[in-house]
Design a protein around this motif. Structure first.
Motif, PDB file in Angstrom:
ATOM      1  N   MET A 114      -9.851  16.552 -10.965  1.00 25.22           N
ATOM      2  CA  MET A 114      -9.994  18.003 -11.001  1.00 25.22           C
ATOM      3  C   MET A 114     -11.265  18.440 -10.270  1.00 25.22           C
ATOM      4  SD  MET A 114      -8.768  18.961 -14.886  1.00 25.22           S
ATOM      5  CE  MET A 114      -9.220  20.675 -14.640  1.00 25.22           C
ATOM      6  N   GLU A 115     -12.342  17.678 -10.430  1.00 28.41           N
ATOM      7  CA  GLU A 115     -13.583  18.004  -9.728  1.00 28.41           C
ATOM      8  C   GLU A 115     -13.394  17.897  -8.215  1.00 28.41           C
ATOM      9  OE1 GLU A 115     -16.409  15.304 -11.305  1.00 28.41           O
ATOM     10  OE2 GLU A 115     -16.740  16.428 -13.170  1.00 28.41           O
ATOM     11  N   ILE A 116     -12.704  16.844  -7.777  1.00 29.46           N
ATOM     12  CA  ILE A 116     -12.443  16.665  -6.344  1.00 29.46           C
ATOM     13  C   ILE A 116     -11.594  17.806  -5.807  1.00 29.46           C
ATOM     14  CG2 ILE A 116     -11.285  15.202  -4.651  1.00 29.46           C
ATOM     15  CD1 ILE A 116     -12.071  12.791  -6.373  1.00 29.46           C
ATOM     16  N   GLU A 117     -10.549  18.175  -6.585  1.00 25.41           N
ATOM     17  CA  GLU A 117      -9.661  19.261  -6.158  1.00 25.41           C
ATOM     18  C   GLU A 117     -10.399  20.598  -6.124  1.00 25.41           C
ATOM     19  OE1 GLU A 117      -6.197  21.290  -4.970  1.00 25.41           O
ATOM     20  OE2 GLU A 117      -6.897  19.222  -4.806  1.00 25.41           O
ATOM     21  N   ASN A 118     -11.224  20.855  -7.131  1.00 29.56           N
ATOM     22  CA  ASN A 118     -11.993  22.103  -7.158  1.00 29.56           C
ATOM     23  C   ASN A 118     -12.973  22.171  -5.993  1.00 29.56           C
ATOM     24  OD1 ASN A 118     -10.706  22.998  -9.477  1.00 29.56           O
ATOM     25  ND2 ASN A 118     -12.255  22.161 -10.854  1.00 29.56           N
ATOM     26  N   ASN A 119     -13.593  21.050  -5.672  1.00 29.19           N
ATOM     27  CA  ASN A 119     -14.501  21.012  -4.528  1.00 29.19           C
ATOM     28  C   ASN A 119     -13.745  21.248  -3.216  1.00 29.19           C
ATOM     29  OD1 ASN A 119     -16.741  20.489  -6.137  1.00 29.19           O
ATOM     30  ND2 ASN A 119     -16.558  18.271  -5.938  1.00 29.19           N
ATOM     31  N   ARG A 120     -12.547  20.698  -3.141  1.00 29.99           N
ATOM     32  CA  ARG A 120     -11.736  20.896  -1.935  1.00 29.99           C
ATOM     33  C   ARG A 120     -11.370  22.373  -1.773  1.00 29.99           C
ATOM     34  NH1 ARG A 120      -6.557  21.403  -0.197  1.00 29.99           N
ATOM     35  NH2 ARG A 120      -5.831  21.671  -2.351  1.00 29.99           N
ATOM     36  N   ILE A 121     -10.956  22.998  -2.878  1.00 30.52           N
ATOM     37  CA  ILE A 121     -10.599  24.422  -2.828  1.00 30.52           C
ATOM     38  C   ILE A 121     -11.811  25.273  -2.469  1.00 30.52           C
ATOM     39  CG2 ILE A 121      -9.825  26.378  -4.229  1.00 30.52           C
ATOM     40  CD1 ILE A 121      -8.080  24.409  -5.797  1.00 30.52           C
ATOM     41  N   PHE A 130       0.854  -1.180   0.000  1.00 30.45           N
ATOM     42  CA  PHE A 130       0.000   0.000   0.000  1.00 30.45           C
ATOM     43  C   PHE A 130       0.896   1.238   0.000  1.00 30.45           C
ATOM     44  CE2 PHE A 130      -2.537   3.118   2.552  1.00 30.45           C
ATOM     45  CZ  PHE A 130      -3.462   3.390   1.559  1.00 30.45           C
ATOM     46  N   PHE A 131       0.752   2.069  -1.040  1.00 38.70           N
ATOM     47  CA  PHE A 131       1.618   3.242  -1.153  1.00 38.70           C
ATOM     48  C   PHE A 131       1.058   4.435  -0.386  1.00 38.70           C
ATOM     49  CE2 PHE A 131       2.890   7.203  -3.235  1.00 38.70           C
ATOM     50  CZ  PHE A 131       4.271   7.082  -3.175  1.00 38.70           C
ATOM     51  N   GLY A 132      -0.254   4.659  -0.466  1.00 37.68           N
ATOM     52  CA  GLY A 132      -0.823   5.799   0.244  1.00 37.68           C
ATOM     53  C   GLY A 132      -2.212   6.112  -0.258  1.00 37.68           C
ATOM     54  N   GLU A 133      -2.855   7.047   0.429  1.00 39.76           N
ATOM     55  CA  GLU A 133      -4.190   7.484   0.038  1.00 39.76           C
ATOM     56  C   GLU A 133      -4.266   9.004   0.119  1.00 39.76           C
ATOM     57  OE1 GLU A 133      -6.117   6.345   4.401  1.00 39.76           O
ATOM     58  OE2 GLU A 133      -6.395   5.027   2.681  1.00 39.76           O
ATOM     59  N   PHE A 134      -5.091   9.567  -0.748  1.00 39.69           N
ATOM     60  CA  PHE A 134      -5.162  11.011  -0.895  1.00 39.69           C
ATOM     61  C   PHE A 134      -6.621  11.425  -1.097  1.00 39.69           C
ATOM     62  CE2 PHE A 134      -1.274   9.222  -2.556  1.00 39.69           C
ATOM     63  CZ  PHE A 134      -0.282   9.955  -1.906  1.00 39.69           C
ATOM     64  N   TYR A 135      -6.832  12.730  -1.090  1.00 39.06           N
ATOM     65  CA  TYR A 135      -8.180  13.276  -1.298  1.00 39.06           C
ATOM     66  C   TYR A 135      -9.189  12.626  -0.350  1.00 39.06           C
ATOM     67  CZ  TYR A 135      -6.245  15.321  -5.563  1.00 39.06           C
ATOM     68  OH  TYR A 135      -5.473  16.020  -6.447  1.00 39.06           O
ATOM     69  N   ASP A 136      -8.931  12.781   0.941  1.00 41.66           N
ATOM     70  CA  ASP A 136      -9.836  12.235   1.957  1.00 41.66           C
ATOM     71  C   ASP A 136     -10.037  10.739   1.774  1.00 41.66           C
ATOM     72  OD1 ASP A 136     -10.206  14.816   3.046  1.00 41.66           O
ATOM     73  OD2 ASP A 136     -11.824  15.236   1.632  1.00 41.66           O
TER      74      ASP A 136
END
Length: 236
Positions: A216-223, A75-81
């Motif tokens: 991009m949608e996830i990142e825009n929602n986060r911002i 398992f390398f990692g997890e991102f975006y919640d």
């Protein structure tokens, strides 16, 4: 059916349209190899992985994470919640064409496989072109041009690099409806295509075309959430 066409009467205008149609069909260039593979959600597709004794499963895009045996993966990692998760396997005993996979990387977004990355020890260009047909050639010489990756265009590129005493560095991309496949070649001795500590001169990737858009949608929602939280905090 044959009798019907034998005795049916065609008027001059109809005959003219039929001739034009037949002529256009014969003149249309066959840009895609007849062996071209198209993967789609819920349909049976050809698997590019060679059959090997250690191949226990096929890695299919859009399948859910619980459909894969990940015991041999790290398992390398997890991102975006925790919505995006990476798993990798060094030397998974898989082949693509005559190339051995040195690193297999699986990308899961919202528990579904959205991207697969293969680091290979050999050039599998001919195998991919035979399997996927004609793709688009991307290099520093084709940035503003639409150049098809054919034997001729690739030879021209390689001959030019050879005349300049430069190594090969280019990418071939195949638009396969909902899937984008890319094959990157980099023969620089000191510049290899890498991920973590596993580098390679040849990397093949299958990914859903919607993958980057969804990120991009996830990142825009986060911002947007951050801006909203900042606005609320400043109002107190």
């Amino acid at each position: 059916m044959q009798t019907y066409f034998r005795f049916r009467r065609f008027y001059p205008v109809q005959l003219f349209l039929i001739v034009i149609f037949l002529f256009s069909c014969t003149q249309r260039p066959d840009l895609i190899n007849k062996k071209s593979v198209t993967k789609s959600e819920g349909t049976k597709d050809e698997n590019l992985l060679s059959e090997t004794p250690d191949t226990q499963q096929a890695y299919r895009l859009w399948h859910t994470i619980d459909q894969f045996e990940l015991d041999q993966f790290d398992f390398f990692g997890e991102f975006y919640d925790d919505r995006l998760k990476f798993y990798y396997n060094e030397n998974p005993q898989l082949n693509v064409g005559n190339g051995q996979v040195k690193l297999l990387m699986l990308y899961f977004l919202d528990e579904r496989l959205v991207k697969i990355r293969y680091h290979l020890d050999k050039d599998i260009e001919n195998h991919l072109m035979d399997s996927l047909g004609i793709g688009l050639l991307n290099s520093k010489y084709t940035m503003r041009k639409r150049v098809f990756a054919t034997d001729r265009s690739l030879k021209k590129l390689k001959d030019f690099n050879k005349s300049k005493n430069e190594p090969y560095e280019y990418e071939i991309a195949w638009d396969r409806h909902i899937i984008l496949s890319t094959y990157s070649v980099n023969n620089y001795s000191n510049k290899r295509l890498s991920f973590d500590t596993i580098s390679a001169n040849y990397v093949y990737i299958d990914q859903l075309k919607s993958y980057k858009r969804r990120l991009m949608e996830i990142e825009n929602n986060r911002i947007a959430r951050l801006k909203n939280d900042s606005t609320k905090a400043s109002s107190f």
